[in-house]
Design an enzyme around this catalytic site. Sequence first.
Site, PDB file in Angstrom:
ATOM      1  N   GLY A 306       5.957  99.343   9.320  1.00 15.90           N
ATOM      2  CA  GLY A 306       5.145  99.274  10.517  1.00 15.90           C
ATOM      3  C   GLY A 306       5.420  98.031  11.343  1.00 15.90           C
ATOM      4  O   GLY A 306       6.526  97.491  11.371  1.00 15.90           O
ATOM      5  N   SER A 307       4.381  97.533  11.979  1.00 18.72           N
ATOM      6  CA  SER A 307       4.544  96.444  12.950  1.00 18.72           C
ATOM      7  C   SER A 307       4.858  95.098  12.317  1.00 18.72           C
ATOM      8  O   SER A 307       5.144  94.137  13.055  1.00 18.72           O
ATOM      9  CB  SER A 307       3.284  96.318  13.813  1.00 18.72           C
ATOM     10  OG  SER A 307       3.154  97.457  14.642  1.00 18.72           O
ATOM     11  N   THR A 308       4.820  94.976  11.004  1.00 18.36           N
ATOM     12  CA  THR A 308       5.294  93.724  10.405  1.00 18.36           C
ATOM     13  C   THR A 308       6.766  93.504  10.750  1.00 18.36           C
ATOM     14  O   THR A 308       7.237  92.357  10.808  1.00 18.36           O
ATOM     15  CB  THR A 308       5.117  93.728   8.876  1.00 18.36           C
ATOM     16  OG1 THR A 308       5.835  94.829   8.315  1.00 18.36           O
ATOM     17  CG2 THR A 308       3.657  93.824   8.480  1.00 18.36           C
ATOM     18  N   ILE A 309       7.500  94.591  10.989  1.00 17.46           N
ATOM     19  CA  ILE A 309       8.914  94.490  11.340  1.00 17.46           C
ATOM     20  C   ILE A 309       9.091  93.850  12.721  1.00 17.46           C
ATOM     21  O   ILE A 309      10.157  93.311  13.044  1.00 17.46           O
ATOM     22  CB  ILE A 309       9.580  95.885  11.297  1.00 17.46           C
ATOM     23  CG1 ILE A 309       9.528  96.440   9.875  1.00 17.46           C
ATOM     24  CG2 ILE A 309      11.028  95.831  11.770  1.00 17.46           C
ATOM     25  CD1 ILE A 309      10.280  95.615   8.842  1.00 17.46           C
ATOM     26  N   LYS A 310       8.035  93.850  13.550  1.00 16.91           N
ATOM     27  CA  LYS A 310       8.127  93.179  14.848  1.00 16.91           C
ATOM     28  C   LYS A 310       8.331  91.680  14.688  1.00 16.91           C
ATOM     29  O   LYS A 310       8.788  91.006  15.613  1.00 16.91           O
ATOM     30  CB  LYS A 310       6.875  93.463  15.668  1.00 16.91           C
ATOM     31  CG  LYS A 310       6.771  94.924  16.129  1.00 16.91           C
ATOM     32  CD  LYS A 310       5.439  95.222  16.792  1.00 16.91           C
ATOM     33  CE  LYS A 310       5.353  96.697  17.167  1.00 16.91           C
ATOM     34  NZ  LYS A 310       4.016  97.090  17.660  1.00 16.91           N
TER      35      LYS A 310
END
Length: 587
Positions: A306-310
């Site tokens: 999810g958005s942790t990859i941002k």
Amino acid sequence: MRWRGSKKDKATAASYTDFSAEGQEVKVAGNMAFDGNRKKHGNRARNRLIMAMSCFIAIYGVIGGKLIYFGLQSEKEEGYRASAALNLAARPDILDRNGEILATDIKTASLYAEPKRIVDPDETIELLSTVLPNLDWEATYKKLKSGSGFAWIQRGLTPRQQSQIMALGVPGIGFRTETKRFYPGGPTASHILGLVNIDNQGIAGMEKYIDSAGLSDLRSAGMVSEQSLEPITLSIDIRVQHIMRDELEKAMEKYRAIAAGAVVLNAKTGEVLAMASLPDYDPNNPVNALEKDRLNRMSAGTYEMGSTIKTFTTAMALDSGLFNLNSKFDATRPMVFGRQTIRDFHGKARWLTLAEVFIYSSNIGSGKEADAVGIEGHRNFLKRIGLLDRMQTELPEVARPVEPRVWKKVHSMTISFGHGMMTTPLQTAVGSAALMNGGKLIQPTFLKRTQAEADQVATQVVSPKVSEDMRYLYRLNSEIGSGRRAEVKGYRVGGKTGTANKVVNGKYANDVRFNAFLAAFPMDDPTYVVLTIIDEPKPEEGMYSATAGLNAAPMVANIIRRSASFLGVKPDFNQDITSKVVSYGND
């Protein structure tokens, strides 16, 4: 002297005696014949006695020889397995970083039988089953009827079971002392420590690593003994490990999730201080260890994070030199790629600075960052940061990340915000540590490691300036962004949420999620990275949503609040990092 008597008496007397001229009595030939006969009979009796003694000696010699022969045969048939087990059983103690015992050997009794000496197998099984109710009758009967010299009946008896079986007085059975692995903490660190088999050989976790690192070779060479094995010291702090597991149990119950996990990593040395994945198992009684849901999700499971990859998309944009914290992106409308449309979950419908793209978790802004860097540059950065290769560490259970076979533009766009690529939670934390510690990627270790040793294996993957910017963004997100519920007063926590929709029947489901929160503290000089995951959480009572900010972030806060003192981090209520959002937002 004159003899008086008859002629017959005279004749008889003449045969025994004679007289000399001087009148003295002397022995004659008749007396000598008597003495010779007596000697003859004495020699014969002595010979008979010697022969009898020789026969007895020979007979007992044969019996003794047979006993020795059968004894040696018995050792070959019966003793080899037990002695081999004893030789193979010795394992070093496993300690946590503070010297607390995590795994050790204890002595136990194991029950064996000598089938060729069992008179009545049925009666023997019937008697043993009174103490061992779970005894496999069919398998045991086959063993007792085999006629062999040795067969294990049951390994690892309790002292009470041994005493009760001894009281039965069953002939043809016995006990051998063996070594069994014991884990004082039970399931507390089960996925790290791993398992041993019935012969005390490591088959999972750090137990398996210890064997593969040389213990098996030492055993083969006959160089293993309890006295010769030095303890193995792990990087784990069992106090932090206990806190972490406790918080995961509470979270699973509170959010009615199917699984949860977490890791605490030293960002400067790569040491894993704690790591847990629930559901887990008790290594002292691992009957359910192989069940599918007992997987170590932190290192052996791959997920769309999810958005942790941002975190990495933003770092890539800064590292490319194309952007800085003041750069702006048009997020007024969705991005469209053929039949694919990229939208923001909570869209602002305006231009956003790079900092706002991060704290508002804009999918549109992240996609445009990736688009500007390009497909090849995007993939190369993720590979450089360690997210696309199988992680190198001591733990054997490590999964290989999953990425598209051929990267296309749509793949790069979706991967930029955490969909379309799967990696392990542990290496997500490792990659984040590189962005917190000045830009050095350090492969994780479950063994104690000094700073000097860490520096030798570190690889510079981004510049210190990029690392400084990412620390600022992490802290900013916890102050005013989606990570506010991870804030712990005095410890200056920073981080990034990640809510990923799971695939159900080939499609992303809006109400089935895999949530994560990636954090670091203290943000002025981050020493520790904390990552929590929770699988398929349900909305908390009284809430209507179950995004990561509502569950994964509070899990991080609870772990930090309870364990920071054990990690040597003192709270500081005076120091604070002033947010720069005004300067960037108004630029």
